[in-house]
Design a protein around this motif. Structure first.
Motif, PDB file in Angstrom:
ATOM      1  N   LEU A   1      22.568 -55.084  76.492  1.00  0.00           N
ATOM      2  CA  LEU A   1      23.482 -56.222  76.488  1.00  0.00           C
ATOM      3  C   LEU A   1      24.931 -55.774  76.438  1.00  0.00           C
ATOM      4  O   LEU A   1      25.805 -56.368  77.088  1.00  0.00           O
ATOM      5  N   GLY A   2      25.203 -54.740  75.647  1.00  0.00           N
ATOM      6  CA  GLY A   2      26.573 -54.260  75.511  1.00  0.00           C
ATOM      7  C   GLY A   2      27.106 -53.697  76.810  1.00  0.00           C
ATOM      8  O   GLY A   2      28.243 -53.981  77.205  1.00  0.00           O
ATOM      9  N   GLN A   3      26.314 -52.901  77.480  1.00  0.00           N
ATOM     10  CA  GLN A   3      26.748 -52.313  78.749  1.00  0.00           C
ATOM     11  C   GLN A   3      26.933 -53.386  79.815  1.00  0.00           C
ATOM     12  O   GLN A   3      27.932 -53.389  80.557  1.00  0.00           O
ATOM     13  N   ALA A   4      25.991 -54.309  79.906  1.00  0.00           N
ATOM     14  CA  ALA A   4      26.093 -55.381  80.898  1.00  0.00           C
ATOM     15  C   ALA A   4      27.326 -56.244  80.644  1.00  0.00           C
ATOM     16  O   ALA A   4      28.018 -56.654  81.588  1.00  0.00           O
ATOM     17  N   THR A   5      27.631 -56.502  79.386  1.00  0.00           N
ATOM     18  CA  THR A   5      28.805 -57.303  79.059  1.00  0.00           C
ATOM     19  C   THR A   5      30.087 -56.542  79.332  1.00  0.00           C
ATOM     20  O   THR A   5      31.085 -57.125  79.787  1.00  0.00           O
ATOM     21  N   ALA A   6      30.089 -55.244  79.070  1.00  0.00           N
ATOM     22  CA  ALA A   6      31.265 -54.431  79.384  1.00  0.00           C
ATOM     23  C   ALA A   6      31.592 -54.524  80.869  1.00  0.00           C
ATOM     24  O   ALA A   6      32.756 -54.704  81.268  1.00  0.00           O
ATOM     25  N   VAL A   7      30.579 -54.416  81.700  1.00  0.00           N
ATOM     26  CA  VAL A   7      30.782 -54.509  83.147  1.00  0.00           C
ATOM     27  C   VAL A   7      31.278 -55.901  83.535  1.00  0.00           C
ATOM     28  O   VAL A   7      32.228 -56.049  84.316  1.00  0.00           O
ATOM     29  N   ARG A   8      30.656 -56.926  82.965  1.00  0.00           N
ATOM     30  CA  ARG A   8      31.041 -58.306  83.319  1.00  0.00           C
ATOM     31  C   ARG A   8      32.465 -58.619  82.860  1.00  0.00           C
ATOM     32  O   ARG A   8      33.232 -59.273  83.595  1.00  0.00           O
ATOM     33  N   MET A   9      32.844 -58.178  81.676  1.00  0.00           N
ATOM     34  CA  MET A   9      34.207 -58.404  81.183  1.00  0.00           C
ATOM     35  C   MET A   9      35.218 -57.612  82.002  1.00  0.00           C
ATOM     36  O   MET A   9      36.329 -58.078  82.268  1.00  0.00           O
TER      37      MET A   9
ATOM     38  N   VAL B   1      39.472 -57.222  81.999  1.00  0.00           N
ATOM     39  CA  VAL B   1      39.630 -56.891  80.581  1.00  0.00           C
ATOM     40  C   VAL B   1      39.456 -55.389  80.378  1.00  0.00           C
ATOM     41  O   VAL B   1      38.506 -54.784  80.903  1.00  0.00           O
ATOM     42  N   ASN B   2      40.349 -54.778  79.609  1.00  0.00           N
ATOM     43  CA  ASN B   2      40.189 -53.377  79.217  1.00  0.00           C
ATOM     44  C   ASN B   2      39.110 -53.277  78.148  1.00  0.00           C
ATOM     45  O   ASN B   2      39.072 -54.099  77.225  1.00  0.00           O
ATOM     46  N   ILE B   3      38.269 -52.265  78.252  1.00  0.00           N
ATOM     47  CA  ILE B   3      37.070 -52.202  77.412  1.00  0.00           C
ATOM     48  C   ILE B   3      37.071 -50.974  76.513  1.00  0.00           C
ATOM     49  O   ILE B   3      37.154 -49.839  76.997  1.00  0.00           O
ATOM     50  N   VAL B   4      36.935 -51.205  75.209  1.00  0.00           N
ATOM     51  CA  VAL B   4      36.702 -50.127  74.253  1.00  0.00           C
ATOM     52  C   VAL B   4      35.193 -50.073  73.998  1.00  0.00           C
ATOM     53  O   VAL B   4      34.603 -51.023  73.482  1.00  0.00           O
ATOM     54  N   VAL B   5      34.591 -48.975  74.408  1.00  0.00           N
ATOM     55  CA  VAL B   5      33.141 -48.811  74.343  1.00  0.00           C
ATOM     56  C   VAL B   5      32.774 -48.114  73.034  1.00  0.00           C
ATOM     57  O   VAL B   5      33.217 -46.995  72.770  1.00  0.00           O
ATOM     58  N   VAL B   6      31.973 -48.778  72.223  1.00  0.00           N
ATOM     59  CA  VAL B   6      31.559 -48.245  70.918  1.00  0.00           C
ATOM     60  C   VAL B   6      30.039 -48.111  70.905  1.00  0.00           C
ATOM     61  O   VAL B   6      29.318 -49.070  71.202  1.00  0.00           O
ATOM     62  N   ASP B   7      29.560 -46.922  70.571  1.00  0.00           N
ATOM     63  CA  ASP B   7      28.116 -46.696  70.498  1.00  0.00           C
ATOM     64  C   ASP B   7      27.873 -45.388  69.764  1.00  0.00           C
ATOM     65  O   ASP B   7      28.758 -44.516  69.733  1.00  0.00           O
ATOM     66  N   VAL B   8      26.692 -45.232  69.203  1.00  0.00           N
ATOM     67  CA  VAL B   8      26.319 -43.956  68.610  1.00  0.00           C
ATOM     68  C   VAL B   8      25.829 -42.993  69.689  1.00  0.00           C
ATOM     69  O   VAL B   8      25.808 -41.776  69.486  1.00  0.00           O
ATOM     70  N   ASN B   9      25.467 -43.543  70.841  1.00  0.00           N
ATOM     71  CA  ASN B   9      24.933 -42.777  71.966  1.00  0.00           C
ATOM     72  C   ASN B   9      26.089 -42.326  72.858  1.00  0.00           C
ATOM     73  O   ASN B   9      26.647 -43.112  73.635  1.00  0.00           O
ATOM     74  N   GLU B  10      26.450 -41.065  72.763  1.00  0.00           N
ATOM     75  CA  GLU B  10      27.596 -40.552  73.503  1.00  0.00           C
ATOM     76  C   GLU B  10      27.374 -40.587  75.014  1.00  0.00           C
ATOM     77  O   GLU B  10      28.276 -40.970  75.786  1.00  0.00           O
ATOM     78  N   LYS B  11      26.191 -40.203  75.453  1.00  0.00           N
ATOM     79  CA  LYS B  11      25.900 -40.189  76.891  1.00  0.00           C
ATOM     80  C   LYS B  11      26.004 -41.592  77.480  1.00  0.00           C
ATOM     81  O   LYS B  11      26.671 -41.813  78.507  1.00  0.00           O
ATOM     82  N   GLY B  12      25.356 -42.536  76.843  1.00  0.00           N
ATOM     83  CA  GLY B  12      25.391 -43.913  77.334  1.00  0.00           C
ATOM     84  C   GLY B  12      26.777 -44.519  77.262  1.00  0.00           C
ATOM     85  O   GLY B  12      27.198 -45.249  78.162  1.00  0.00           O
TER      86      GLY B  12
ATOM     87  N   ASN C   1      29.715 -42.970  77.432  1.00  0.00           N
ATOM     88  CA  ASN C   1      30.560 -42.421  78.500  1.00  0.00           C
ATOM     89  C   ASN C   1      30.149 -42.942  79.877  1.00  0.00           C
ATOM     90  O   ASN C   1      30.999 -43.143  80.752  1.00  0.00           O
ATOM     91  N   GLU C   2      28.874 -43.194  80.044  1.00  0.00           N
ATOM     92  CA  GLU C   2      28.401 -43.787  81.300  1.00  0.00           C
ATOM     93  C   GLU C   2      29.007 -45.177  81.496  1.00  0.00           C
ATOM     94  O   GLU C   2      29.455 -45.523  82.598  1.00  0.00           O
ATOM     95  N   THR C   3      29.049 -45.957  80.414  1.00  0.00           N
ATOM     96  CA  THR C   3      29.644 -47.300  80.500  1.00  0.00           C
ATOM     97  C   THR C   3      31.131 -47.221  80.828  1.00  0.00           C
ATOM     98  O   THR C   3      31.637 -48.005  81.637  1.00  0.00           O
TER      99      THR C   3
END
Length: 252
Positions: free
Chosen positions: A17-25, A30-41, A43-45
């Protein structure tokens, strides 16, 4: 009101949901600050949204730790000077065991990530939003935060708490320009849900049978709702927990 050059923090943005929303926003400028414990995912977002012409960066975060939550808020303000939108989405489901068979350690982990992580996020983000005069937050609850469901007792408890957090923040701060809503997705085709059903295959069949539309939702469908709620298109919607579940909870 234009969304171009606005700033959104999205937690759990490395997948689902977070990745899909980042893309949609990002499609809204909108500039996106991506927060996750998963570094690979994470950075992919970042790479996905940058291709859409917006700015983005990743902050590796364990949301169960207050100091790490404050860090992603501080870094966002340091870079952009503002936080306009916050999708407070990071969470885990658990093992699918019945409650009395669940280890205390698992209970504590789910509560720390799903509830405390959400509380910390609202605490630090709302502080910045109110200083700037306005802001919009969407918290991720769940169908399990609307009705009782077996095999997810701790998860359900945390998601019911998200509904309370959402409504109570509005009671305190709507008059100061803050909007806080929540989504309550039913079973959705995210990596977390897929992993849960792989470990508990009978539950997927039962869940699908129980959905009037006879299918799981998609992250993109949820992202459309989140984007609507975050932006000025939903300016007079506040304190709501909106179900997006194909009618699943309507039949309970």
């Amino acid at each position: 009101m234009t969304t171009k050059n606005k700033v959104a923090i999205i937690t759990g943005a490395g997948s689902g949901l977070g990745q899909a929303t980042a893309v949609r926003m990002a499609e809204e400028g909108v500039n996106i600050v991506v927060v996750d414990v998963n570094e690979k995912g994470g950075n992919e977002t970042v790479e996905m949204v940058k291709k859409l012409g917006v700015d983005s960066f990743f902050i590796k975060t364990d949301v169960s730790k207050a100091e790490e939550v404050k860090n992603y808020v501080d870094k966002t303000v340091e870079k952009y000077g503002q936080i306009d939108y916050f999708f407070n989405n990071a969470g885990i489901s658990g093992s699918g065991k019945y409650f009395l068979d669940t280890d205390v350690e698992e209970i504590e982990k789910i509560v720390q990530i799903n509830l405390m992580g959400a509380l910390y996020g609202v605490r630090y983000v709302a502080e910045v939003m109110l200083k700037n005069g306005s802001g919009s937050i969407v918290n991720t609850a769940s169908s399990a935060g609307v009705i009782g469901q077996d095999s997810v007792v701790t998860y359900s408890a945390t998601k019911h708490a998200i509904a309370g957090l959402t409504k109570s923040m509005v009671a305190e701060y709507a008059k100061e320009g803050l909007r806080v809503n929540a989504i309550a997705p039913g079973p959705t085709e995210t990596p977390m849900v897929k992993a849960f059903y792989e470990a508990n295959p009978a539950m997927k069949e039962n869940a699908t049978k129980g959905i009037p539309q006879k299918r799981l939702g998609t992250p993109e469908e949820v992202a459309e709702l989140v984007t609507f709620l975050l932006t000025s298109k939903a300016e007079y919607i506040n304190g709501e927990v909106i179900r997006i579940d194909g009618g699943f909870t309507n039949t309970k």
